[in-house]
Design a protein around this motif. Structure first.
Motif, PDB file in Angstrom:
ATOM      1  N   LEU A  42      -2.598  15.502   0.361  1.00 34.01           N
ATOM      2  CA  LEU A  42      -1.390  14.730   0.638  1.00 34.01           C
ATOM      3  C   LEU A  42      -2.150  14.171   1.760  1.00 34.01           C
ATOM      4  O   LEU A  42      -1.487  13.172   2.787  1.00 34.01           O
ATOM      5  CB  LEU A  42      -0.872  16.634   1.330  1.00 34.01           C
ATOM      6  CG  LEU A  42       0.522  16.405   2.165  1.00 34.01           C
ATOM      7  CD1 LEU A  42       1.632  16.039   1.156  1.00 34.01           C
ATOM      8  CD2 LEU A  42       0.747  17.679   2.828  1.00 34.01           C
ATOM      9  N   MET A  43      -3.072  14.223   2.495  1.00 36.50           N
ATOM     10  CA  MET A  43      -3.674  13.461   3.514  1.00 36.50           C
ATOM     11  C   MET A  43      -3.401  12.138   3.543  1.00 36.50           C
ATOM     12  O   MET A  43      -3.740  10.742   3.800  1.00 36.50           O
ATOM     13  CB  MET A  43      -4.737  13.792   4.165  1.00 36.50           C
ATOM     14  CG  MET A  43      -4.335  15.574   5.259  1.00 36.50           C
ATOM     15  SD  MET A  43      -6.251  16.064   5.967  1.00 36.50           S
ATOM     16  CE  MET A  43      -7.208  15.258   6.395  1.00 36.50           C
ATOM     17  N   PHE A  44      -3.895  11.482   2.663  1.00 38.04           N
ATOM     18  CA  PHE A  44      -4.227  10.670   1.792  1.00 38.04           C
ATOM     19  C   PHE A  44      -2.955   9.766   1.815  1.00 38.04           C
ATOM     20  O   PHE A  44      -2.505   8.917   1.848  1.00 38.04           O
ATOM     21  CB  PHE A  44      -5.134  10.864  -0.032  1.00 38.04           C
ATOM     22  CG  PHE A  44      -5.388   9.226  -0.193  1.00 38.04           C
ATOM     23  CD1 PHE A  44      -6.229   8.166  -0.133  1.00 38.04           C
ATOM     24  CD2 PHE A  44      -4.223   8.477  -1.785  1.00 38.04           C
ATOM     25  CE1 PHE A  44      -6.147   7.065  -0.413  1.00 38.04           C
ATOM     26  CE2 PHE A  44      -4.988   7.693  -1.850  1.00 38.04           C
ATOM     27  CZ  PHE A  44      -5.625   6.392  -1.301  1.00 38.04           C
ATOM     28  N   SER A  45      -1.606  11.173   0.875  1.00 41.24           N
ATOM     29  CA  SER A  45      -0.819   9.986   0.296  1.00 41.24           C
ATOM     30  C   SER A  45      -0.090   9.849   1.941  1.00 41.24           C
ATOM     31  O   SER A  45       0.540   8.776   1.883  1.00 41.24           O
ATOM     32  CB  SER A  45      -0.163  11.095  -0.119  1.00 41.24           C
ATOM     33  OG  SER A  45       0.796  12.043   0.893  1.00 41.24           O
ATOM     34  N   VAL A  46       0.145  10.580   2.940  1.00 41.78           N
ATOM     35  CA  VAL A  46       0.183   9.916   4.406  1.00 41.78           C
ATOM     36  C   VAL A  46      -0.014   8.594   4.895  1.00 41.78           C
ATOM     37  O   VAL A  46       0.547   8.379   5.243  1.00 41.78           O
ATOM     38  CB  VAL A  46       0.056  11.432   5.197  1.00 41.78           C
ATOM     39  CG1 VAL A  46       0.465  10.804   6.943  1.00 41.78           C
ATOM     40  CG2 VAL A  46       0.999  12.614   4.575  1.00 41.78           C
ATOM     41  N   VAL A  47      -1.962   8.973   4.793  1.00 40.61           N
ATOM     42  CA  VAL A  47      -2.482   6.996   5.481  1.00 40.61           C
ATOM     43  C   VAL A  47      -1.675   5.951   4.424  1.00 40.61           C
ATOM     44  O   VAL A  47      -1.562   5.487   5.288  1.00 40.61           O
ATOM     45  CB  VAL A  47      -3.764   7.673   5.076  1.00 40.61           C
ATOM     46  CG1 VAL A  47      -4.384   6.995   5.906  1.00 40.61           C
ATOM     47  CG2 VAL A  47      -4.147   8.676   6.322  1.00 40.61           C
ATOM     48  N   LEU A  48      -1.689   6.557   3.627  1.00 41.81           N
ATOM     49  CA  LEU A  48      -1.966   5.658   2.638  1.00 41.81           C
ATOM     50  C   LEU A  48       0.093   4.378   3.076  1.00 41.81           C
ATOM     51  O   LEU A  48      -0.131   3.603   3.123  1.00 41.81           O
ATOM     52  CB  LEU A  48      -1.023   5.724   0.985  1.00 41.81           C
ATOM     53  CG  LEU A  48      -1.448   4.468   0.000  1.00 41.81           C
ATOM     54  CD1 LEU A  48      -2.472   4.209   0.406  1.00 41.81           C
ATOM     55  CD2 LEU A  48      -0.874   4.676  -1.271  1.00 41.81           C
ATOM     56  N   PHE A  49       1.112   5.529   2.999  1.00 42.60           N
ATOM     57  CA  PHE A  49       2.558   5.763   3.503  1.00 42.60           C
ATOM     58  C   PHE A  49       1.818   5.050   5.062  1.00 42.60           C
ATOM     59  O   PHE A  49       2.921   4.002   5.308  1.00 42.60           O
ATOM     60  CB  PHE A  49       3.408   7.074   3.156  1.00 42.60           C
ATOM     61  CG  PHE A  49       4.524   6.686   4.390  1.00 42.60           C
ATOM     62  CD1 PHE A  49       5.373   5.713   3.063  1.00 42.60           C
ATOM     63  CD2 PHE A  49       4.833   7.008   5.178  1.00 42.60           C
ATOM     64  CE1 PHE A  49       6.799   5.450   3.872  1.00 42.60           C
ATOM     65  CE2 PHE A  49       5.895   6.691   5.250  1.00 42.60           C
ATOM     66  CZ  PHE A  49       7.147   6.525   4.611  1.00 42.60           C
ATOM     67  N   ALA A  50       1.314   5.463   6.184  1.00 43.37           N
ATOM     68  CA  ALA A  50       1.129   4.976   7.196  1.00 43.37           C
ATOM     69  C   ALA A  50       1.214   3.465   6.920  1.00 43.37           C
ATOM     70  O   ALA A  50       1.119   2.589   7.688  1.00 43.37           O
ATOM     71  CB  ALA A  50       0.658   5.796   8.304  1.00 43.37           C
ATOM     72  N   VAL A  51      -0.586   3.171   6.397  1.00 47.38           N
ATOM     73  CA  VAL A  51      -1.120   1.791   5.799  1.00 47.38           C
ATOM     74  C   VAL A  51      -0.302   0.847   5.280  1.00 47.38           C
ATOM     75  O   VAL A  51       0.058  -0.831   5.895  1.00 47.38           O
ATOM     76  CB  VAL A  51      -2.162   2.017   5.183  1.00 47.38           C
ATOM     77  CG1 VAL A  51      -2.995   0.492   5.075  1.00 47.38           C
ATOM     78  CG2 VAL A  51      -3.104   2.381   5.855  1.00 47.38           C
ATOM     79  N   LEU A  52       0.706   1.211   4.664  1.00 44.97           N
ATOM     80  CA  LEU A  52       2.016  -0.095   3.810  1.00 44.97           C
ATOM     81  C   LEU A  52       2.809   0.251   4.657  1.00 44.97           C
ATOM     82  O   LEU A  52       3.816  -1.217   4.906  1.00 44.97           O
ATOM     83  CB  LEU A  52       2.116   1.097   2.201  1.00 44.97           C
ATOM     84  CG  LEU A  52       1.508   1.363   1.170  1.00 44.97           C
ATOM     85  CD1 LEU A  52       1.955   2.236   0.234  1.00 44.97           C
ATOM     86  CD2 LEU A  52       0.705  -0.020   0.615  1.00 44.97           C
ATOM     87  N   LEU A  53       3.598   1.409   5.149  1.00 43.59           N
ATOM     88  CA  LEU A  53       5.087   1.071   6.289  1.00 43.59           C
ATOM     89  C   LEU A  53       4.099  -0.257   7.438  1.00 43.59           C
ATOM     90  O   LEU A  53       4.873  -1.245   7.890  1.00 43.59           O
ATOM     91  CB  LEU A  53       4.967   2.360   6.772  1.00 43.59           C
ATOM     92  CG  LEU A  53       6.101   2.289   7.944  1.00 43.59           C
ATOM     93  CD1 LEU A  53       7.935   1.920   6.540  1.00 43.59           C
ATOM     94  CD2 LEU A  53       6.590   3.241   8.749  1.00 43.59           C
ATOM     95  N   THR A  54       2.858  -0.353   7.756  1.00 46.79           N
ATOM     96  CA  THR A  54       2.734  -0.796   8.728  1.00 46.79           C
ATOM     97  C   THR A  54       2.164  -2.583   8.533  1.00 46.79           C
ATOM     98  O   THR A  54       2.482  -3.021   9.085  1.00 46.79           O
ATOM     99  CB  THR A  54       1.540  -0.697   9.501  1.00 46.79           C
ATOM    100  OG1 THR A  54       1.256   0.579   9.817  1.00 46.79           O
ATOM    101  CG2 THR A  54       0.923  -1.314  10.588  1.00 46.79           C
ATOM    102  N   VAL A  55       1.729  -2.230   7.342  1.00 50.41           N
ATOM    103  CA  VAL A  55       1.739  -4.110   6.361  1.00 50.41           C
ATOM    104  C   VAL A  55       3.380  -4.370   6.209  1.00 50.41           C
ATOM    105  O   VAL A  55       3.523  -5.578   6.902  1.00 50.41           O
ATOM    106  CB  VAL A  55       0.839  -3.267   5.243  1.00 50.41           C
ATOM    107  CG1 VAL A  55       0.965  -4.608   4.384  1.00 50.41           C
ATOM    108  CG2 VAL A  55      -0.611  -3.660   5.630  1.00 50.41           C
ATOM    109  N   GLY A  56       4.098  -3.863   5.086  1.00 51.38           N
ATOM    110  CA  GLY A  56       5.317  -4.015   5.822  1.00 51.38           C
ATOM    111  C   GLY A  56       5.779  -4.410   6.448  1.00 51.38           C
ATOM    112  O   GLY A  56       6.909  -5.774   6.735  1.00 51.38           O
ATOM    113  N   ALA A  57       5.639  -4.143   8.026  1.00 46.87           N
ATOM    114  CA  ALA A  57       6.292  -4.087   9.200  1.00 46.87           C
ATOM    115  C   ALA A  57       6.054  -5.606   9.893  1.00 46.87           C
ATOM    116  O   ALA A  57       6.322  -6.496  10.018  1.00 46.87           O
ATOM    117  CB  ALA A  57       6.224  -3.211  10.096  1.00 46.87           C
TER     118      ALA A  57
END
Length: 111
Positions: A42-57
């Motif tokens: 769960l922690m890995f998926s949250v971090v991955l989602f945050a990184v992808l969201l930041t890169v997308g923004a």
């Protein structure tokens, strides 16, 4: 399959028992390990989602910055273009021309 079947190294060594049920201690350890693996996933998926969201923004911001001149040109061209009237002086609603025909304007078709 016989119980003395030899498995490759590292496969099933921890959880394979000799056929007797797991003890309470083994069940507790298995539950704790399962919970820890779930929390880590769960922690890995949250971090991955945050990184992808930041890169997308960041990519969206960069793209909008690079295309600002093109977008302003397109906006100016749209505003400078003359408005076209509907054929025959009618009104266009969803691709159909609607016009009023008066009796004196009516076109007579040859019979």
């Amino acid at each position: 399959m016989p119980s003395n079947y030899r498995r490759p190294f590292g496969y099933g060594r921890v959880f394979v028992s000799s056929g007797k049920p797991l003890s309470l201690w083994q069940k507790i350890v298995a539950a704790v390990v399962t919970g820890a693996v779930f929390v880590l996933a769960l922690m890995f998926s949250v971090v991955l989602f945050a990184v992808l969201l930041t890169v997308g923004a960041v990519f969206w911001g960069w793209f909008m910055w690079k295309t600002r001149a093109l977008r302003s040109q397109m906006y100016e061209m749209r505003n400078r273009a003359p408005r076209r009237a509907a054929p025959g002086g009618g009104v266009v609603i969803e691709g159909e021309v609607i016009r009023e025909v008066r009796e004196e304007q009516e076109v007579h078709k040859p019979r």
